[in-house]
Design a protein around this motif. Structure first.
Motif, PDB file in Angstrom:
ATOM      1  N   UNK A 195      46.494 -17.631  11.136  1.00 17.32           N
ATOM      2  CA  UNK A 195      45.555 -18.198  10.170  1.00 17.32           C
ATOM      3  C   UNK A 195      44.105 -17.937  10.549  1.00 17.32           C
ATOM      4  N   UNK A 196      43.835 -17.662  11.829  1.00 20.15           N
ATOM      5  CA  UNK A 196      42.522 -17.192  12.219  1.00 20.15           C
ATOM      6  C   UNK A 196      41.593 -18.176  12.893  1.00 20.15           C
ATOM      7  N   UNK A 197      42.090 -19.341  13.307  1.00 22.40           N
ATOM      8  CA  UNK A 197      41.230 -20.300  14.007  1.00 22.40           C
ATOM      9  C   UNK A 197      41.746 -20.533  15.428  1.00 22.40           C
ATOM     10  N   UNK A 198      40.940 -21.260  16.206  1.00 24.48           N
ATOM     11  CA  UNK A 198      41.231 -21.490  17.623  1.00 24.48           C
ATOM     12  C   UNK A 198      42.080 -22.749  17.780  1.00 24.48           C
ATOM     13  N   UNK A 216      52.268 -27.503  12.613  1.00 16.69           N
ATOM     14  CA  UNK A 216      52.314 -26.210  11.931  1.00 16.69           C
ATOM     15  C   UNK A 216      50.986 -25.469  12.093  1.00 16.69           C
ATOM     16  N   UNK A 217      49.886 -26.180  11.963  1.00 13.19           N
ATOM     17  CA  UNK A 217      48.583 -25.557  12.147  1.00 13.19           C
ATOM     18  C   UNK A 217      48.440 -25.012  13.567  1.00 13.19           C
ATOM     19  N   UNK A 218      48.842 -25.784  14.556  1.00 16.68           N
ATOM     20  CA  UNK A 218      48.722 -25.331  15.946  1.00 16.68           C
ATOM     21  C   UNK A 218      49.576 -24.089  16.186  1.00 16.68           C
ATOM     22  N   UNK A 219      50.811 -24.118  15.690  1.00 17.44           N
ATOM     23  CA  UNK A 219      51.719 -22.997  15.938  1.00 17.44           C
ATOM     24  C   UNK A 219      51.275 -21.710  15.233  1.00 17.44           C
ATOM     25  N   UNK A 268      36.088 -24.227  10.700  1.00 20.60           N
ATOM     26  CA  UNK A 268      37.077 -24.214   9.625  1.00 20.60           C
ATOM     27  C   UNK A 268      37.449 -25.645   9.262  1.00 20.60           C
ATOM     28  N   UNK A 269      37.932 -25.816   8.025  1.00 14.50           N
ATOM     29  CA  UNK A 269      38.403 -27.119   7.558  1.00 14.50           C
ATOM     30  C   UNK A 269      39.800 -26.969   6.990  1.00 14.50           C
ATOM     31  N   UNK A 270      40.711 -27.841   7.392  1.00 15.36           N
ATOM     32  CA  UNK A 270      42.050 -27.904   6.812  1.00 15.36           C
ATOM     33  C   UNK A 270      42.265 -29.293   6.231  1.00 15.36           C
ATOM     34  N   UNK A 271      42.688 -29.363   4.975  1.00 15.20           N
ATOM     35  CA  UNK A 271      43.056 -30.639   4.369  1.00 15.20           C
ATOM     36  C   UNK A 271      44.578 -30.688   4.278  1.00 15.20           C
TER      37      UNK A 271
END
Length: 288
Positions: free
Chosen positions: A138-141, A130-133, A103-106
């Motif tokens: 959101x569906x990623x590891x 926020x991404x970690x929490x 996955x990619x997050x910008x």
């Protein structure tokens, strides 16, 4: 190689060293091309755009997901000397990562002079937290999160890698980020204060030192690649070498990837292209 210390340049020459737009006259063409590719990428299935992590419009994230379940996440932080650009064009990176099963997050952030540099750095940390929490939703590891960024984003990538995450927020793990790729970054901010580029960030000497990764102690042994184009000037090479030596001195694996024939902007293309060493480094860290 030994490069001149930044204090050896007069004001005009120092500005020329850091004036990347001046060194690459067609710089705007890169952004225009990336924007077109990113617009197409955002139309595909599996994209969640404008995920808010704060109250201000730039405090948003675009997330590109592959078909694989629970993939690793590559986070990208855009450049622009903390005063230009936004995350949207960098969706052009998605295709290569999605094809590899990642996955990619910008991550976007508010720009100076609308915020201070300290506030800007805090915003990026907040976005990554926020991404970690929210990884499960959101569906990623969340145990396979990696970060990269170019130019100002290279500085921010290094700063994220040097962050004491449990001190930032008690629920966060020390090894929140498993690796980093800092591309064409500034690791000692003091020279920037002495050029017109430093006007918008508006740092004094104390803030510049506090936000310079070169003077931070690595909290973990998570590895970094310090990448830059071979055609970039002596100051960028000096910055890369100084930061690499600093990290190695603290027991961190820190490899310089100097890509021949690439400038400050074209080097970012290499992160998207599966046959390039920069993309290969990212995939190696991601384990895909």
């Amino acid at each position: 190689m030994r490069y001149p210390d930044w204090t050896s340049y007069d004001a005009e020459a120092l500005h020329a060293q850091y004036n990347n737009r001046g060194k690459v006259p067609d710089f705007a063409d890169y952004n225009a091309r990336w924007s077109k590719i990113a617009d197409t990428a955002r139309q595909r299935a599996g994209v969640t755009a404008d995920i808010p992590y704060g109250a201000r419009p730039p405090e948003q994230i675009d997330l590109f997901m592959p078909g694989a379940a629970n993939p690793p996440l590559h986070i990208f932080i855009h450049g622009g000397y903390w005063q230009y650009n936004d995350r949207k064009p960098y969706g052009f990176l998605a295709e290569g990562f999605l094809a590899a099963g990642a996955a990619l997050a910008t991550v976007g952030y508010p720009l100076t002079p609308g915020v201070t540099m300290t506030e800007l750095v805090t915003c990026v940390r907040t976005g990554i937290a926020h991404l970690w929490r929210n990884a499960a939703a959101l569906g990623f590891d969340r145990d396979r999160m990696h970060v990269s960024g170019n130019s100002a984003g290279g500085h921010l990538t290094a700063t994220m890698m040097m962050t004491d995450w449990p001190a930032f927020a008690g629920d966060l793990p020390a090894e929140l980020l498993k690796s980093g790729i800092a591309i064409s970054g500034i690791y000692d901010l003091e020279p920037i204060r002495h050029t017109p580029i430093g006007d918008a960030p508006g740092m004094d000497a104390a803030e510049a030192r506090a936000l310079s990764p070169l003077f931070m102690t690595p909290p973990t042994r998570a590895p970094l690649v310090i990448a830059l184009g071979g055609d970039e000037g002596p100051e960028f090479h000096r910055q890369a070498e100084s930061f690499s030596h600093h990290l190695v001195g603290h027991g961190v694996e820190a490899t310089i990837l100097d890509v021949p024939g690439r400038n400050h902007f074209s080097i970012v293309d290499d992160l998207a292209l599966p046959d390039r060493a920069l993309h290969a480094a990212a995939r190696r860290f991601l384990g895909v």
